[in-house]
Enzyme design. Sequence first.
Site, PDB file in Angstrom:
ATOM      1  N   GLU A 166      36.085  46.478  24.020  1.00  0.00           N
ATOM      2  CA  GLU A 166      35.131  45.576  23.375  1.00  0.00           C
ATOM      3  C   GLU A 166      34.746  44.450  24.331  1.00  0.00           C
ATOM      4  O   GLU A 166      35.531  44.056  25.194  1.00  0.00           O
ATOM      5  CB  GLU A 166      35.772  44.955  22.121  1.00  0.00           C
ATOM      6  CG  GLU A 166      35.217  45.436  20.804  1.00  0.00           C
ATOM      7  CD  GLU A 166      33.791  45.019  20.503  1.00  0.00           C
ATOM      8  OE1 GLU A 166      32.926  44.949  21.418  1.00  0.00           O
ATOM      9  OE2 GLU A 166      33.511  44.772  19.324  1.00  0.00           O
TER      10      GLU A 166
ATOM     11  N   ASP B  69      35.366  38.236  17.950  1.00  0.00           N
ATOM     12  CA  ASP B  69      34.815  37.032  17.330  1.00  0.00           C
ATOM     13  C   ASP B  69      35.462  36.877  15.945  1.00  0.00           C
ATOM     14  O   ASP B  69      36.596  36.402  15.860  1.00  0.00           O
ATOM     15  CB  ASP B  69      33.287  37.198  17.289  1.00  0.00           C
ATOM     16  CG  ASP B  69      32.554  35.981  16.800  1.00  0.00           C
ATOM     17  OD1 ASP B  69      32.849  34.884  17.270  1.00  0.00           O
ATOM     18  OD2 ASP B  69      31.670  36.127  15.933  1.00  0.00           O
TER      19      ASP B  69
HETATM   20  P1  IMP Z   1      33.333  40.516  15.488  1.00  0.00           P
HETATM   21  O1  IMP Z   1      32.798  39.306  14.769  1.00  0.00           O
HETATM   22  O2  IMP Z   1      34.694  40.274  16.066  1.00  0.00           O
HETATM   23  O3  IMP Z   1      33.279  41.714  14.589  1.00  0.00           O
HETATM   24  O4  IMP Z   1      32.368  40.786  16.713  1.00  0.00           O
HETATM   25  C1  IMP Z   1      31.228  41.580  16.527  1.00  0.00           C
HETATM   26  C2  IMP Z   1      30.323  41.632  17.709  1.00  0.00           C
HETATM   27  O5  IMP Z   1      29.540  40.468  17.698  1.00  0.00           O
HETATM   28  C3  IMP Z   1      30.886  41.672  19.116  1.00  0.00           C
HETATM   29  O6  IMP Z   1      31.248  42.945  19.533  1.00  0.00           O
HETATM   30  C4  IMP Z   1      29.670  41.211  19.904  1.00  0.00           C
HETATM   31  O7  IMP Z   1      28.809  42.313  20.153  1.00  0.00           O
HETATM   32  C5  IMP Z   1      29.024  40.250  18.957  1.00  0.00           C
HETATM   33  N1  IMP Z   1      29.293  38.857  19.358  1.00  0.00           N
HETATM   34  C6  IMP Z   1      30.302  38.065  18.943  1.00  0.00           C
HETATM   35  N2  IMP Z   1      30.240  36.849  19.529  1.00  0.00           N
HETATM   36  C7  IMP Z   1      29.157  36.902  20.364  1.00  0.00           C
HETATM   37  C8  IMP Z   1      28.562  35.962  21.279  1.00  0.00           C
HETATM   38  O8  IMP Z   1      28.999  34.811  21.467  1.00  0.00           O
HETATM   39  N3  IMP Z   1      27.459  36.392  21.955  1.00  0.00           N
HETATM   40  C9  IMP Z   1      26.930  37.637  21.796  1.00  0.00           C
HETATM   41  N4  IMP Z   1      27.455  38.541  20.953  1.00  0.00           N
HETATM   42  C10 IMP Z   1      28.555  38.181  20.249  1.00  0.00           C
HETATM   43 MG    MG Z   2      29.779  44.336  20.533  1.00  0.00          MG
END
Ligand code: IMP
Ligand code: MG
Length: 175
Positions: free
Chosen positions: A94, A98
């Site tokens: 990954e 986030d």
């Molecule tokens: P999650 O919130 O952990 O499920 O992350 C989901 C996806 O959100 C990640 O794989 C990224 O593709 C995208 N993402 C999270 N934070 C950022 C950021 O700061 N910039 C760009 N994409 C992000």
């Molecule tokens: Mg992603």
Amino acid sequence: MLETIVTEAQINETLDRIAAEIKRDFGDEPLLLVGVLKGSLYILADLSRRLGPNVEIDFVQVSSWHGGRSSSGIVQIRKDLDISIEGRNVVVIEDIIDSGLTIKHLRELFATRKPKCLKVAALLSKPEARVVDPHVEYIGIEIPNEFVVGYGLDDKERYRNLPFIAILRDDESAS
Ligand code: IMP
Ligand code: MG
């Protein structure tokens, strides 16, 4: 405005470390690297070249982000794996952890397919943004809870090709 927070040199050092950790854990055993599209594009390319010849590559694409800047909380598979992971050593790659929702969902889904071993590697992590806390075996760099772009990470498909990671300040994103 782009403010660099992780340089190209720091990315390379981090990938060296993660590759060493993966080699320590798996030795010469065959590995299947699963990139989460599209953000893992560069990490997968650069990490896979640091690992031995016994590596296969596949991709999965999920939607949880919907082109905006905050996660929707709903994770859907848009493109599933082509390769069966049953009995395989799998490392999911990954770009960033986030909210944690994407990796939690993928871990649960892939676990039902009976891999021999399932681990997760992420270049970046925003610990302050966590909604759920899935286990991540290989974590690169912890960053503050800011929206970042570069080295695969985008803002509406832009900036993925930057060779470093930068915080995107709001005046740049209006266009
Ligand atoms: P999650 O919130 O952990 O499920 O992350 C989901 C996806 O959100 C990640 O794989 C990224 O593709 C995208 N993402 C999270 N934070 C950022 C950021 O700061 N910039 C760009 N994409 C992000
Ligand atoms: Mg992603």
